[in-house]
Every structure is written in C-alpha cells, then in structure tokens.
Design a protein around this motif. Structure first.
Motif, PDB file in Angstrom:
ATOM      1  N   THR A  34      55.936  -7.298 -17.256  1.00  0.00           N
ATOM      2  CA  THR A  34      56.166  -8.736 -17.107  1.00  0.00           C
ATOM      3  C   THR A  34      57.374  -9.136 -17.930  1.00  0.00           C
ATOM      4  O   THR A  34      57.813  -8.400 -18.824  1.00  0.00           O
ATOM      5  N   ALA A  35      57.920 -10.298 -17.618  1.00  0.00           N
ATOM      6  CA  ALA A  35      59.074 -10.837 -18.345  1.00  0.00           C
ATOM      7  C   ALA A  35      58.935 -12.344 -18.438  1.00  0.00           C
ATOM      8  O   ALA A  35      58.460 -12.989 -17.499  1.00  0.00           O
ATOM      9  N   VAL A  36      59.329 -12.894 -19.579  1.00  0.00           N
ATOM     10  CA  VAL A  36      59.313 -14.348 -19.764  1.00  0.00           C
ATOM     11  C   VAL A  36      60.611 -14.756 -20.447  1.00  0.00           C
ATOM     12  O   VAL A  36      61.172 -14.000 -21.240  1.00  0.00           O
ATOM     13  N   PRO A  37      61.129 -15.952 -20.162  1.00  0.00           N
ATOM     14  CA  PRO A  37      62.336 -16.427 -20.849  1.00  0.00           C
ATOM     15  C   PRO A  37      62.028 -16.783 -22.297  1.00  0.00           C
ATOM     16  O   PRO A  37      60.924 -17.188 -22.639  1.00  0.00           O
ATOM     17  N   CYS A  38      63.017 -16.616 -23.152  1.00  0.00           N
ATOM     18  CA  CYS A  38      62.866 -16.967 -24.565  1.00  0.00           C
ATOM     19  C   CYS A  38      64.248 -17.139 -25.170  1.00  0.00           C
ATOM     20  O   CYS A  38      65.110 -16.276 -25.020  1.00  0.00           O
ATOM     21  N   LYS A  58      52.789 -15.487 -24.415  1.00  0.00           N
ATOM     22  CA  LYS A  58      52.879 -15.633 -22.962  1.00  0.00           C
ATOM     23  C   LYS A  58      52.960 -14.274 -22.277  1.00  0.00           C
ATOM     24  O   LYS A  58      52.339 -14.049 -21.233  1.00  0.00           O
ATOM     25  N   VAL A  59      53.745 -13.371 -22.867  1.00  0.00           N
ATOM     26  CA  VAL A  59      53.862 -12.025 -22.316  1.00  0.00           C
ATOM     27  C   VAL A  59      52.500 -11.340 -22.285  1.00  0.00           C
ATOM     28  O   VAL A  59      52.091 -10.754 -21.271  1.00  0.00           O
ATOM     29  N   LEU A  60      51.792 -11.406 -23.404  1.00  0.00           N
ATOM     30  CA  LEU A  60      50.486 -10.753 -23.495  1.00  0.00           C
ATOM     31  C   LEU A  60      49.496 -11.374 -22.515  1.00  0.00           C
ATOM     32  O   LEU A  60      48.699 -10.664 -21.878  1.00  0.00           O
ATOM     33  N   GLU A  65      46.385 -11.324 -17.415  1.00  0.00           N
ATOM     34  CA  GLU A  65      46.004 -11.998 -16.177  1.00  0.00           C
ATOM     35  C   GLU A  65      46.344 -11.171 -14.937  1.00  0.00           C
ATOM     36  O   GLU A  65      45.604 -11.164 -13.959  1.00  0.00           O
ATOM     37  N   GLN A  66      47.455 -10.470 -14.994  1.00  0.00           N
ATOM     38  CA  GLN A  66      47.930  -9.745 -13.813  1.00  0.00           C
ATOM     39  C   GLN A  66      47.279  -8.380 -13.655  1.00  0.00           C
ATOM     40  O   GLN A  66      47.103  -7.897 -12.534  1.00  0.00           O
ATOM     41  N   THR A  67      46.904  -7.750 -14.788  1.00  0.00           N
ATOM     42  CA  THR A  67      46.479  -6.352 -14.716  1.00  0.00           C
ATOM     43  C   THR A  67      45.141  -6.067 -15.370  1.00  0.00           C
ATOM     44  O   THR A  67      44.696  -4.925 -15.363  1.00  0.00           O
ATOM     45  N   ASP A  68      44.503  -7.089 -15.977  1.00  0.00           N
ATOM     46  CA  ASP A  68      43.220  -6.868 -16.640  1.00  0.00           C
ATOM     47  C   ASP A  68      43.364  -6.003 -17.891  1.00  0.00           C
ATOM     48  O   ASP A  68      42.407  -5.381 -18.335  1.00  0.00           O
ATOM     49  N   ILE A  69      44.591  -5.958 -18.451  1.00  0.00           N
ATOM     50  CA  ILE A  69      44.867  -5.130 -19.628  1.00  0.00           C
ATOM     51  C   ILE A  69      45.156  -6.017 -20.827  1.00  0.00           C
ATOM     52  O   ILE A  69      45.910  -6.986 -20.730  1.00  0.00           O
ATOM     53  N   ILE A  70      44.552  -5.686 -21.956  1.00  0.00           N
ATOM     54  CA  ILE A  70      44.816  -6.385 -23.203  1.00  0.00           C
ATOM     55  C   ILE A  70      45.628  -5.459 -24.104  1.00  0.00           C
ATOM     56  O   ILE A  70      45.152  -4.388 -24.486  1.00  0.00           O
TER      57      ILE A  70
END
Length: 422
Positions: A34-38, A58-60, A65-70
């Motif tokens: 994933t990628a988010v602006p910063c 937000k990245v985490l 949310e997308q992959t069920d991974i923490i």
C-alpha cells in the motif's frame, strides 16, 4: 518455516509499505502492499512528526483492511544524506572445513566490530568480496571447502539523531523497527549486471523534494549522498514562470517530459491558465521545456560537483541510471548525461525487476535485500493475521476477532544484527 519481511519506505511525498513472505526455499512473494501521501519530511528533516505518525498509522490500517494482516514490525528506509561507509576486513577459521551460514554470519559480526563516533549508528554490513584460504576470491562462499574465510566489507553507518527521530515516530505509530536499510543496499540487487570493463554505475533517484545518488563499483555501493532538490522543484518553476497553478504545472510537466529543448521538433502552442491575469494564454512547448531543462541541468551539475569534491571522476563512471518518478520518464536524459557526466545514459525499467509500480522500487528492493540476509541472522518481521468469525449471541450477530501470531518467538540475532537495533 515461513518468514515475513515488512518494508516501510519513507519518502518526501509519501509512504510505501510492502510485506513479503519468504519460503523455506528462499523465494519471496509479496502478499501486501500500500501507499499513502505524506508531506511530513522536507529536505531530509521531519518537519511535521504528527503527520508522519498519522501517515504510518494509515499505512498499517490499509494493510490490515485490504489483506487481513497486522504488521507489528518493519524495516525502514534511511536517506542517503545520513549514511556513511567505512571499509573493514576480518578473517575467521572455518569449522568442519565447509563454509556455512553460521560461518558467514560470524565473519560479518566480527567485521562490524569497529569503534563508532557518538553520533553514528551501525545500520548494515555489505560484503564486497570473500577470500578463501587467502588465495581465491569469490562472491558467495556458502558451501565451499575452506580452512579460513576472509571478507572485505563496507560498514554502513547512519546519523544517530536522524535514526532516533525516525524511530520515535514509528514507535508512536505502534510499529517496531527491525532495522534500517539504506537506498544503496536496497537498490544493489536491482541494478543489472554489466560487463566487467564497464563496472561503475551512477544511480540517480529523483524524488519529490530531494534526490539521492549512489555510485556503485562492481554493483557494490562506493558512495552515496542526497541533495534537497527534486521533481517538485521542476513543477514549482513551471508554475512560477508561467503563473499557473501547481496542479496545472504538474500536468504539463508529465505531458511534455523532455529534458533538452533541442529535442523539441513540433514547437506548437499550449494553452495555460494565467492565474494573475485570470485568462488563458498560449505558450510554446519549447518555452516549457527550457524551464524544465534549466532546473534539471542545475540538479545534475550539483551532483557532478559533489562527486568531484569526493574525488570521483566522471571518467570513472561507465553509465548513469535514473529511478524514481521525478525524472525517469523524461526524454533527453542521454544528451544531458553525456554533457555533464561524460557518461552514457542507460534506461532501466525497474518495474520489471520488482513486478510492481515504480513507486514501490525502493521498498521492493528492501524486501529482496533483507530476505537474502535472513539465513545470516537478520530478524524477520513480526506479522499477525486477523480472522473474523461471526457467531450468534442471544439471537444477535457479533464479530469475534481472533489474532493468530505468525511469527512466534524469534531466535536471538547474531551480534552485529542485534547492534542495529540498539
């Protein structure tokens, strides 16, 4: 046993995270990205810690949310402006006469045992060459018969204050730091192999507000640095000269990505909206390209001057490669590289090496790099998988959250790896 490597690339325009699953056979598969602006980092400095912390969260959250991974821990990028290199060598006796992963790990541990300044942190050890029984030089000694094994390696250090500030933000966001990966190491495995008589490469990574550049000798990093100039400066120049909005300037930069005005063959008019006059105007494509060329030439000349101050002659550079979204799509870079560096420009499609968009080049290289070091004692990232099961309670449906730890308890790092986290 399956292991995981999470990589967090902190750039000047955004954050990128990749999670790779490393199988017993050593192959790595990307299972989350994933990628988010910063905009929390400017000119190498954390200008807005709160924004950086929020963006990491937000990245985490997006990964979960997308992959069920923490993701509980990750390797983190470190900018070249904070990185230094110290060449060192060490030798060990080979037990049982065959070089094992343990032999190599012990050797690198011994090599990293150097005295550091108070403002330095040890972040990496990059082997340059191995020598078997003080006679035969090899790139990979694993499995070879030997009595002694010697290594010549680059000890990579980073500014302690920068490391502490980045670590503080990451921990505040709820993430642990597995270690730091300099761009020189991350990109090392992505550079194509070339003939031995052309063994020096200048890699220029143009980001939003800064540019990193690395000199590789035989694919090993020799020097790296950064300058606070990037693709945003080209956009700002267009906006200032033509008096248009930054958004329109960014569009024009991408539509007419030409680095040398002499290459413009169809000098037609382009309609732009002049903010000061409140009306549209016509400008020639060549005029737009001249604005961009001036900034690009200035950027490359700064790099050339820095290399000269480090006694790195352009005559010793065989090729120039660009990565990052700032300049990689521009035509005419070959012309400027010949003029400024006296070296040939080689276009490399890094998306083929990583299998992902160009914005994930650095983080993709990080995952690949760390995955290869897991057998030598590097820690794998802590990942949990969250599953959801609905059950009926008193006639009502509720969600039960079950967290299954994937990583488990980690073995203690090898000595040199453990010091990376101190």
């Amino acid at each position: 046993m399956v292991k995981y490597v999470a990589a967090l690339d902190i750039g000047t325009t955004g954050l990128r995270m990749l999670v790779g699953k490393v199988t017993d056979s050593g192959s790595t598969h990307i299972i989350a990205k994933t990628a988010v602006p910063c905009r929390g980092i400017k000119k190498y400095q954390i200008e807005d810690p709160a924004e950086l912390v929020t963006s990491i969260r937000k990245v985490l959250k997006k990964i979960e949310e997308q992959t069920d991974i923490i993701v509980k821990s990750a390797y983190v990028s470190i900018q070249g402006a904070y990185v230094g290199y110290v060449r060192n060598t060490a030798v060990v006796n080979v037990e049982d006469g065959t070089v094992s992963d343990s032999t190599i790990a012990d050797l690198l541990d011994k090599t990293s045992d150097i005295e550091l300044y108070e403002d330095e942190n040890l972040v990496d050890v990059i082997p340059v060459k191995y020598v078997i029984d003080e006679a035969e030089t090899v790139n990979d000694p694993y499995g070879l018969e030997a009595e002694t094994l010697r290594v010549e390696a680059d000890i990579v250090t980073a500014n302690a204050d920068a490391v502490d500030k980045i670590t503080a933000c990451i921990k505040e966001a709820g993430l642990e730091v597995d270690g730091f990966v300099p761009s020189s190491a991350a990109m090392m495995g992505l550079i194509p192999d070339y003939d031995e008589d052309e063994n020096s490469t200048l890699l220029i990574d143009v980001g939003g507000s800064n540019t990193e550049f690395i000199v590789y000798s035989n694919t090993y990093p020799f020097f790296s640095s950064s300058i606070p100039v990037g693709g945003d400066h080209i956009t700002n120049d267009i906006a200032a000269v033509l008096k248009i909005s930054p958004e329109e300037a960014e569009t024009i930069k991408r539509d007419y990505a030409i680095a040398a005005a002499e290459l413009v063959t169809n000098n037609v008019d382009v309609a732009v909206f002049n903010i000061e006059k409140g009306m549209q105007e016509l400008v020639k494509i060549k005029d737009i390209v001249e604005i961009m060329e001036a900034r690009i030439v200035a950027l490359l000349n700064i790099i050339a001057d820095k290399l000269e101050r480090e006694d790195i002659s352009s005559a010793g550079i065989s090729r120039v490669i660009f990565c990052g979204d700032g300049l990689n799509s521009f035509n005419g870079l070959d012309t400027l590289c010949e003029e400024i560096f006296e070296s040939k420009y080689v276009k490399v499609d890094f998306t083929r090496a990583t299998g992902m968009k160009s914005c994930y080049t650095y983080s993709g290289g990080m995952v690949m790099y760390i995955s290869k070091l897991l057998p030598l004692g590097r820690v794998d990232s802590k990942i949990e998988k969250r599953s959801f099961a609905a059950e009926q309670v008193n006639g009502q449906s509720r969600t039960k959250i079950v967290s299954d730890a994937i990583s488990g308890v980690k073995d203690k790092f090898k000595g040199f790896v453990a010091r990376f986290k101190e």
